[in-house]
Motif scaffolding. Structure first.
Motif, PDB file in Angstrom:
ATOM      1  N   SER A  45       0.855  -1.185   0.000  1.00 50.03           N
ATOM      2  CA  SER A  45       0.000   0.000   0.000  1.00 50.03           C
ATOM      3  C   SER A  45       0.890   1.233   0.000  1.00 50.03           C
ATOM      4  O   SER A  45       2.104   1.132   0.216  1.00 50.03           O
ATOM      5  N   GLY A  46       0.273   2.385  -0.256  1.00 51.19           N
ATOM      6  CA  GLY A  46       0.997   3.641  -0.174  1.00 51.19           C
ATOM      7  C   GLY A  46       1.357   4.266  -1.508  1.00 51.19           C
ATOM      8  O   GLY A  46       1.882   5.374  -1.551  1.00 51.19           O
ATOM      9  N   GLY A  47       1.086   3.565  -2.602  1.00 53.37           N
ATOM     10  CA  GLY A  47       1.375   4.145  -3.903  1.00 53.37           C
ATOM     11  C   GLY A  47       0.416   5.275  -4.226  1.00 53.37           C
ATOM     12  O   GLY A  47      -0.560   5.528  -3.504  1.00 53.37           O
ATOM     13  N   GLY A  48       0.711   5.969  -5.312  1.00 51.83           N
ATOM     14  CA  GLY A  48      -0.162   7.061  -5.718  1.00 51.83           C
ATOM     15  C   GLY A  48       0.501   7.961  -6.732  1.00 51.83           C
ATOM     16  O   GLY A  48       1.548   7.620  -7.296  1.00 51.83           O
ATOM     17  N   LEU A  49      -0.125   9.107  -6.949  1.00 53.02           N
ATOM     18  CA  LEU A  49       0.374  10.111  -7.886  1.00 53.02           C
ATOM     19  C   LEU A  49       1.077  11.204  -7.102  1.00 53.02           C
ATOM     20  O   LEU A  49       0.504  11.754  -6.137  1.00 53.02           O
ATOM     21  N   VAL A  50       2.273  11.544  -7.510  1.00 54.05           N
ATOM     22  CA  VAL A  50       3.043  12.561  -6.809  1.00 54.05           C
ATOM     23  C   VAL A  50       3.829  13.373  -7.827  1.00 54.05           C
ATOM     24  O   VAL A  50       4.189  12.872  -8.901  1.00 54.05           O
ATOM     25  N   GLN A  51       4.079  14.619  -7.509  1.00 59.43           N
ATOM     26  CA  GLN A  51       4.858  15.484  -8.385  1.00 59.43           C
ATOM     27  C   GLN A  51       6.346  15.205  -8.235  1.00 59.43           C
ATOM     28  O   GLN A  51       6.792  14.726  -7.184  1.00 59.43           O
ATOM     29  N   PRO A  52       7.132  15.514  -9.251  1.00 59.78           N
ATOM     30  CA  PRO A  52       8.585  15.368  -9.120  1.00 59.78           C
ATOM     31  C   PRO A  52       9.096  16.133  -7.902  1.00 59.78           C
ATOM     32  O   PRO A  52       8.648  17.260  -7.629  1.00 59.78           O
ATOM     33  N   GLY A  53      10.000  15.494  -7.182  1.00 59.36           N
ATOM     34  CA  GLY A  53      10.510  16.087  -5.953  1.00 59.36           C
ATOM     35  C   GLY A  53       9.728  15.703  -4.717  1.00 59.36           C
ATOM     36  O   GLY A  53      10.167  15.980  -3.592  1.00 59.36           O
ATOM     37  N   GLY A  54       8.594  15.070  -4.911  1.00 58.04           N
ATOM     38  CA  GLY A  54       7.743  14.687  -3.792  1.00 58.04           C
ATOM     39  C   GLY A  54       8.181  13.396  -3.133  1.00 58.04           C
ATOM     40  O   GLY A  54       9.208  12.808  -3.483  1.00 58.04           O
ATOM     41  N   SER A  55       7.378  12.969  -2.160  1.00 61.35           N
ATOM     42  CA  SER A  55       7.701  11.789  -1.360  1.00 61.35           C
ATOM     43  C   SER A  55       6.503  10.860  -1.237  1.00 61.35           C
ATOM     44  O   SER A  55       5.349  11.312  -1.287  1.00 61.35           O
ATOM     45  N   LEU A  56       6.807   9.590  -1.079  1.00 63.43           N
ATOM     46  CA  LEU A  56       5.807   8.582  -0.785  1.00 63.43           C
ATOM     47  C   LEU A  56       6.424   7.552   0.146  1.00 63.43           C
ATOM     48  O   LEU A  56       7.643   7.359   0.132  1.00 63.43           O
ATOM     49  N   ARG A  57       5.583   6.890   0.918  1.00 62.45           N
ATOM     50  CA  ARG A  57       6.042   5.796   1.778  1.00 62.45           C
ATOM     51  C   ARG A  57       5.214   4.563   1.460  1.00 62.45           C
ATOM     52  O   ARG A  57       3.999   4.561   1.660  1.00 62.45           O
ATOM     53  N   LEU A  58       5.887   3.544   0.969  1.00 63.49           N
ATOM     54  CA  LEU A  58       5.226   2.287   0.657  1.00 63.49           C
ATOM     55  C   LEU A  58       5.315   1.336   1.849  1.00 63.49           C
ATOM     56  O   LEU A  58       6.324   1.313   2.551  1.00 63.49           O
ATOM     57  N   SER A  59       4.269   0.569   2.036  1.00 64.09           N
ATOM     58  CA  SER A  59       4.242  -0.437   3.094  1.00 64.09           C
ATOM     59  C   SER A  59       3.913  -1.792   2.484  1.00 64.09           C
ATOM     60  O   SER A  59       3.169  -1.885   1.510  1.00 64.09           O
ATOM     61  N   CYS A  60       4.459  -2.831   3.084  1.00 67.34           N
ATOM     62  CA  CYS A  60       4.144  -4.202   2.683  1.00 67.34           C
ATOM     63  C   CYS A  60       3.996  -5.011   3.958  1.00 67.34           C
ATOM     64  O   CYS A  60       4.955  -5.143   4.719  1.00 67.34           O
ATOM     65  N   VAL A  61       2.810  -5.528   4.168  1.00 64.69           N
ATOM     66  CA  VAL A  61       2.531  -6.312   5.370  1.00 64.69           C
ATOM     67  C   VAL A  61       2.273  -7.756   4.961  1.00 64.69           C
ATOM     68  O   VAL A  61       1.459  -8.020   4.071  1.00 64.69           O
ATOM     69  N   ALA A  62       2.978  -8.658   5.611  1.00 66.31           N
ATOM     70  CA  ALA A  62       2.860 -10.078   5.288  1.00 66.31           C
ATOM     71  C   ALA A  62       2.020 -10.810   6.325  1.00 66.31           C
ATOM     72  O   ALA A  62       2.024 -10.456   7.506  1.00 66.31           O
ATOM     73  N   SER A  63       1.306 -11.803   5.868  1.00 67.29           N
ATOM     74  CA  SER A  63       0.533 -12.658   6.759  1.00 67.29           C
ATOM     75  C   SER A  63       0.686 -14.095   6.304  1.00 67.29           C
ATOM     76  O   SER A  63       0.988 -14.367   5.135  1.00 67.29           O
ATOM     77  N   GLY A  64       0.527 -15.009   7.237  1.00 73.23           N
ATOM     78  CA  GLY A  64       0.613 -16.419   6.907  1.00 73.23           C
ATOM     79  C   GLY A  64       1.994 -17.014   7.040  1.00 73.23           C
ATOM     80  O   GLY A  64       2.160 -18.229   7.010  1.00 73.23           O
TER      81      GLY A  64
END
Length: 125
Positions: free
Chosen positions: A7-26
């Motif tokens: 999760s955490g993806g999206g549209l961002v302008q150049p120079g911007g920031s995003l934080r992706l997360s990956c949660v595992a189960s099982g």
């Protein structure tokens, strides 16, 4: 059933920031490598960063100094902090769990049984 959910993806302008997360189960991935890959349209999937424990990380040259990978074993999760995003960072980002890390060569060998479904990151003005 083992699942990795990004999760955490999206549209961002150049120079911007995003934080992706990956949660595992099982399955618990503590003690194993985890990694982020990305695949841009028309290109092969490429390794972005991997982490073995909190002190062992490695990055693709194209993201060094801009991206930071981290993990929380208590949450069975891996994260990717992305700063100073560029147009060429646009891709679908996938997490991988249970990979093998070779300390000598600093390489990550993904476990093909444990991929997430991917999250789209689009960098555009």
């Amino acid at each position: 059933q083992v699942q990795l959910v990004e999760s955490g993806g999206g549209l961002v302008q150049p120079g911007g920031s995003l934080r992706l997360s990956c949660v595992a189960s099982g399955r618990v991935f503590a003690g194993h490598g985890m990694a982020w890959y990305r695949q841009a349209p028309g290109k092969q999937r490429e390794l972005v960063a991997f982490i073995f424990d909190s002190a062992v990380t490695n990055y693709a040259d194209s993201v060094k100094g801009r991206f930071t990978i981290s993990r929380d074993n208590a949450k069975n999760a891996v994260y990717l902090e992305m700063n100073s995003l560029k147009l060429e960072d646009t891709a679908v980002y996938y997490c991988n769990g249970g990979g093998v890390v070779t300390m000598g060569s600093g390489r990550y060998y993904p476990n093909d049984d444990y991929w997430g479904q991917g999250t789209q990151v689009t960098v555009s003005s």
